[in-house]
Design an enzyme around this catalytic site. Structure first.
Site, mmCIF file in Angstrom:
data_model
loop_
_atom_site.group_PDB
_atom_site.id
_atom_site.type_symbol
_atom_site.label_atom_id
_atom_site.label_comp_id
_atom_site.label_asym_id
_atom_site.label_seq_id
_atom_site.Cartn_x
_atom_site.Cartn_y
_atom_site.Cartn_z
ATOM 1 N N GLY A 9 0.809 -1.205 0.000
ATOM 2 C CA GLY A 9 0.000 0.000 0.000
ATOM 3 C C GLY A 9 0.848 1.263 0.000
ATOM 4 O O GLY A 9 2.078 1.210 0.010
ATOM 5 N N GLN A 10 0.167 2.408 0.002
ATOM 6 C CA GLN A 10 0.874 3.688 -0.057
ATOM 7 C C GLN A 10 1.831 3.878 1.122
ATOM 8 O O GLN A 10 3.011 4.188 0.939
ATOM 9 C CB GLN A 10 -0.138 4.845 -0.040
ATOM 10 C CG GLN A 10 -1.002 4.975 -1.255
ATOM 11 C CD GLN A 10 -1.850 6.234 -1.176
ATOM 12 O OE1 GLN A 10 -1.422 7.312 -1.596
ATOM 13 N NE2 GLN A 10 -3.043 6.122 -0.621
ATOM 14 N N TYR A 60 -8.331 -2.297 5.451
ATOM 15 C CA TYR A 60 -9.360 -2.272 4.414
ATOM 16 C C TYR A 60 -9.731 -0.805 4.230
ATOM 17 O O TYR A 60 -10.239 -0.172 5.151
ATOM 18 C CB TYR A 60 -10.580 -3.088 4.842
ATOM 19 C CG TYR A 60 -11.671 -3.175 3.794
ATOM 20 C CD1 TYR A 60 -11.833 -4.325 3.027
ATOM 21 C CD2 TYR A 60 -12.542 -2.112 3.572
ATOM 22 C CE1 TYR A 60 -12.828 -4.414 2.072
ATOM 23 C CE2 TYR A 60 -13.526 -2.186 2.611
ATOM 24 C CZ TYR A 60 -13.671 -3.331 1.858
ATOM 25 O OH TYR A 60 -14.657 -3.405 0.899
ATOM 26 N N THR A 100 -7.849 6.341 11.337
ATOM 27 C CA THR A 100 -8.357 7.305 10.369
ATOM 28 C C THR A 100 -9.208 8.404 10.993
ATOM 29 O O THR A 100 -9.783 8.236 12.079
ATOM 30 C CB THR A 100 -9.212 6.560 9.319
ATOM 31 O OG1 THR A 100 -9.820 7.489 8.417
ATOM 32 C CG2 THR A 100 -10.340 5.786 9.998
ATOM 33 N N ASP A 101 -9.318 9.518 10.273
ATOM 34 C CA ASP A 101 -10.223 10.598 10.653
ATOM 35 C C ASP A 101 -11.694 10.192 10.523
ATOM 36 O O ASP A 101 -12.576 10.837 11.088
ATOM 37 C CB ASP A 101 -9.960 11.834 9.788
ATOM 38 C CG ASP A 101 -10.093 11.569 8.294
ATOM 39 O OD1 ASP A 101 -9.785 10.443 7.853
ATOM 40 O OD2 ASP A 101 -10.494 12.484 7.553
ATOM 41 N N TYR A 124 -16.826 1.687 7.150
ATOM 42 C CA TYR A 124 -15.372 1.842 7.199
ATOM 43 C C TYR A 124 -14.940 2.513 8.502
ATOM 44 O O TYR A 124 -14.100 1.995 9.242
ATOM 45 C CB TYR A 124 -14.887 2.655 5.994
ATOM 46 C CG TYR A 124 -13.462 3.124 6.118
ATOM 47 C CD1 TYR A 124 -12.401 2.225 6.039
ATOM 48 C CD2 TYR A 124 -13.162 4.472 6.332
ATOM 49 C CE1 TYR A 124 -11.080 2.654 6.164
ATOM 50 C CE2 TYR A 124 -11.856 4.905 6.460
ATOM 51 C CZ TYR A 124 -10.827 3.996 6.377
ATOM 52 O OH TYR A 124 -9.526 4.424 6.514
ATOM 53 N N TRP A 149 -6.565 11.652 4.543
ATOM 54 C CA TRP A 149 -6.333 12.115 3.172
ATOM 55 C C TRP A 149 -4.933 11.731 2.672
ATOM 56 O O TRP A 149 -4.191 12.547 2.125
ATOM 57 C CB TRP A 149 -6.518 13.630 3.075
ATOM 58 C CG TRP A 149 -7.905 14.131 3.360
ATOM 59 C CD1 TRP A 149 -8.868 13.540 4.123
ATOM 60 C CD2 TRP A 149 -8.475 15.367 2.911
ATOM 61 N NE1 TRP A 149 -10.002 14.315 4.175
ATOM 62 C CE2 TRP A 149 -9.791 15.447 3.438
ATOM 63 C CE3 TRP A 149 -8.007 16.423 2.132
ATOM 64 C CZ2 TRP A 149 -10.636 16.529 3.194
ATOM 65 C CZ3 TRP A 149 -8.851 17.501 1.915
ATOM 66 C CH2 TRP A 149 -10.152 17.550 2.420
#
Length: 296
Positions: A9-10, A60, A100-101, A124, A149
């Site tokens: 992944g990134q 995910y 995550t936000d 999510y 983001w």
């Protein structure tokens, strides 16, 4: 030895590159070798690596698809990371997990701090929130980093999507009433490795355990982000499209996005001495790399 999950992944890709550049010993795993939907793969990779610290960059992340793919989202964001945290707890190994936000509903109207009540608006975000709570319910030496983001020159992300769409269409319509902070994967990776280095230098401290916010500094909207992307690309001869500002209501999606998911990252700096640069600082280099990669 650092075990890095989600290496394809990134963030995982950025972590691997930084570890190589800095001569940090690591083992990187990704699907199909490491798969949160296959619990046996989690324990097998952990046993093989024998890590002294684990960075979980696997997740995910298909926000809209999660609404119909709830079991996979739960495995990737809740039960899988929990199993990895339990292995870390049993081995007394620090565990850095990325959240995550989207655990917030985005209605606060100001940057969120770590103690603000969560209120995810979709599957999510709910599975990420449940993963956080499950990890903290173990006795793992867990550092949970909420980010937002994320983009890079690797993989699928907003920056690449915009550049590709701009090559095909003279007019793009981009939401202008959702506010947050773009976070470059290399910047987040550098922050994570700085946290890992501090843990190793000082030994585990009680104040390291818990949730921290980790995004780029500054803020913008998706429309503002798109305009900045095209402004940078134009410096390299890219013919930028017109970018029209629209409301969220004009671009319906299966999952309601947080209208304002800015995160206050002061705690990260206070505890670990770590902060990420302003999102506009790293953007030019990533856009430059994306244009080169996509042209080759």
């Amino acid at each position: 030895m650092i075990l890095i999950t989600g290496a394809s992944g990134q963030l995982g890709d950025a972590l691997v590159k930084l570890c190589r550049e800095r001569g940090i010993e690591f083992t990187a795993v990704a699907r199909p070798e490491f798969d949160f939907e296959k619990p046996e793969s989690i324990s097998a990779c952990f046993a093989a690596a024998k890590p002294d610290l684990v960075i979980n960059a696997a997740a995910y992340t298909a926000v809209d698809k999660a609404e119909a793919d709830q079991e996979a989202a739960k495995a990737g964001n809740h039960t899988g990371p929990l199993a990895l945290a339990q292995l870390c707890a049993a081995a007394d190994v620090p565990f850095i997990h990325v959240s995550t936000d989207y655990v917030f509903d985005g209605d606060k109207g100001a940057p969120y701090v770590e103690t603000d009540p969560t209120g995810p608006t979709g599957v999510y975000g709910a599975t990420k929130r449940d993963g956080e709570e499950a990890i903290l319910a173990t006795n793992a030496k867990a550092v949970i980093l909420r980010t937002a983001w994320v983009y890079s020159a690797h993989g699928k992300n907003f920056a690449r999507t915009m550049l590709n769409a701009g090559r095909k269409m003279p007019l793009l319509r981009v939401v202008a009433d959702q506010r947050g902070t773009p976070t470059a994967a290399p910047d987040l990776a550098a922050a994570i490795l700085a946290i890992a280095a501090k843990i190793r230098a000082t030994g585990w401290q009680p104040e390291y355990r818990g949730i921290f916010h980790a995004t780029g500094a500054g803020e913008t909207t998706w429309h503002g982000f798109a305009c900045a992307i095209f402004a940078e690309a134009a410096k390299h001869g890219y013919k930028a499209p017109e970018v029209q500002a629209i409301a969220t209501a004009d671009w319906p999606t299966p999952t309601r996005r947080p209208p304002d998911s800015r995160l206050d990252c002061a705690k990260l700096t206070q505890v670990f001495g770590v902060s990420l640069p302003d999102w506009q600082v790293t953007l030019p280099g990533i856009i430059d790399t994306l244009l080169v990669l996509d042209a080759s």
